[in-house]
Motif scaffolding. Structure first.
Motif, PDB file in Angstrom:
ATOM      1  N   UNK A 186       0.842  -1.257   0.140  1.00 13.09           N
ATOM      2  CA  UNK A 186       0.071  -0.109  -0.082  1.00 13.09           C
ATOM      3  C   UNK A 186       0.822   1.300   0.162  1.00 13.09           C
ATOM      4  N   UNK A 187       1.989   1.056   0.169  1.00 15.09           N
ATOM      5  CA  UNK A 187       3.063   2.443   0.281  1.00 15.09           C
ATOM      6  C   UNK A 187       3.395   2.687  -1.006  1.00 15.09           C
ATOM      7  N   UNK A 188       3.440   1.953  -2.108  1.00  9.57           N
ATOM      8  CA  UNK A 188       3.936   2.382  -3.398  1.00  9.57           C
ATOM      9  C   UNK A 188       2.920   2.393  -4.347  1.00  9.57           C
ATOM     10  N   UNK A 189       3.190   3.506  -5.215  1.00 11.96           N
ATOM     11  CA  UNK A 189       2.235   3.485  -6.410  1.00 11.96           C
ATOM     12  C   UNK A 189       2.176   2.188  -7.175  1.00 11.96           C
ATOM     13  N   UNK A 190       0.885   1.939  -7.895  1.00 14.57           N
ATOM     14  CA  UNK A 190       0.702   0.639  -8.576  1.00 14.57           C
ATOM     15  C   UNK A 190       2.010   0.412  -9.671  1.00 14.57           C
ATOM     16  N   UNK A 191       2.024   1.666 -10.477  1.00 13.03           N
ATOM     17  CA  UNK A 191       3.136   1.654 -11.479  1.00 13.03           C
ATOM     18  C   UNK A 191       4.805   1.409 -10.820  1.00 13.03           C
ATOM     19  N   UNK A 192       4.959   1.650  -9.981  1.00 12.78           N
ATOM     20  CA  UNK A 192       6.116   1.561  -9.182  1.00 12.78           C
ATOM     21  C   UNK A 192       6.295  -0.153  -8.688  1.00 12.78           C
ATOM     22  N   UNK A 200      13.268   4.047  -3.901  1.00  9.63           N
ATOM     23  CA  UNK A 200      12.626   4.004  -2.603  1.00  9.63           C
ATOM     24  C   UNK A 200      12.317   2.574  -2.292  1.00  9.63           C
ATOM     25  N   UNK A 201      11.714   2.006  -3.657  1.00  9.55           N
ATOM     26  CA  UNK A 201      11.152   0.727  -3.482  1.00  9.55           C
ATOM     27  C   UNK A 201      12.575  -0.285  -3.214  1.00  9.55           C
ATOM     28  N   UNK A 202      13.592  -0.039  -3.945  1.00 14.44           N
ATOM     29  CA  UNK A 202      14.602  -1.000  -4.067  1.00 14.44           C
ATOM     30  C   UNK A 202      15.366  -0.903  -2.432  1.00 14.44           C
TER      31      UNK A 202
END
Length: 131
Positions: free
Chosen positions: A16-22, A47-49
């Motif tokens: 829930x903390x990242x955009x779907x595209x990401x 950020x995701x990495x």
């Protein structure tokens, strides 16, 4: 004791903390080793990495961000790198800041960009002292 998590019970992981595209780009990287839209998504992917421990994707995102490093974005990139443990981006942004400090402080909002980043300011000051 063995407690099943919601993810184990359902077979689904909800992010829930990242955009779907990401998330889509991150999953594509995990399965193929490549990423679409790296140019536009590099900061979000960084950020995701960090959160999901994807060092190869972090390197890709860092290289992309470094290719666009400029007077206008160097402080933002330095802060981003500091927040997400992007060592290469942080070091090269610091060197860029040191080289172009007199130009950066002429920008209208450079102080606001740094905000309350006392640690970052100290790191840059120390780098100047050692140079």
């Amino acid at each position: 004791f063995t407690n099943e998590t919601v993810e184990q019970k359902s077979g689904l992981v909800t992010i829930t903390d990242l955009a779907a595209r990401t998330v889509k780009s991150m999953l594509k990287y995990i399965y193929t080793g490549s990423v679409d839209n790296l140019h536009t998504d590099a900061a979000r992917l960084l950020e995701a990495t960090d959160k999901y421990n994807l060092p190869g994707l972090m390197r890709m995102a860092e290289v992309e961000l470094l290719s666009t490093l400029s007077l206008e974005n160097v402080l933002d990139f330095y802060i981003l790198a500091d927040m997400h443990n992007a060592v290469q981006l942080k070091e090269e942004a610091k060197q860029f800041i040191m080289k172009h400090a007199s130009e950066i402080i002429k920008q209208r909002d450079w102080k606001e960009q740094l905000g309350d980043s006392k640690g970052i300011i100290l790191e840059i000051f120390e780098a100047f002292a050692k140079a």
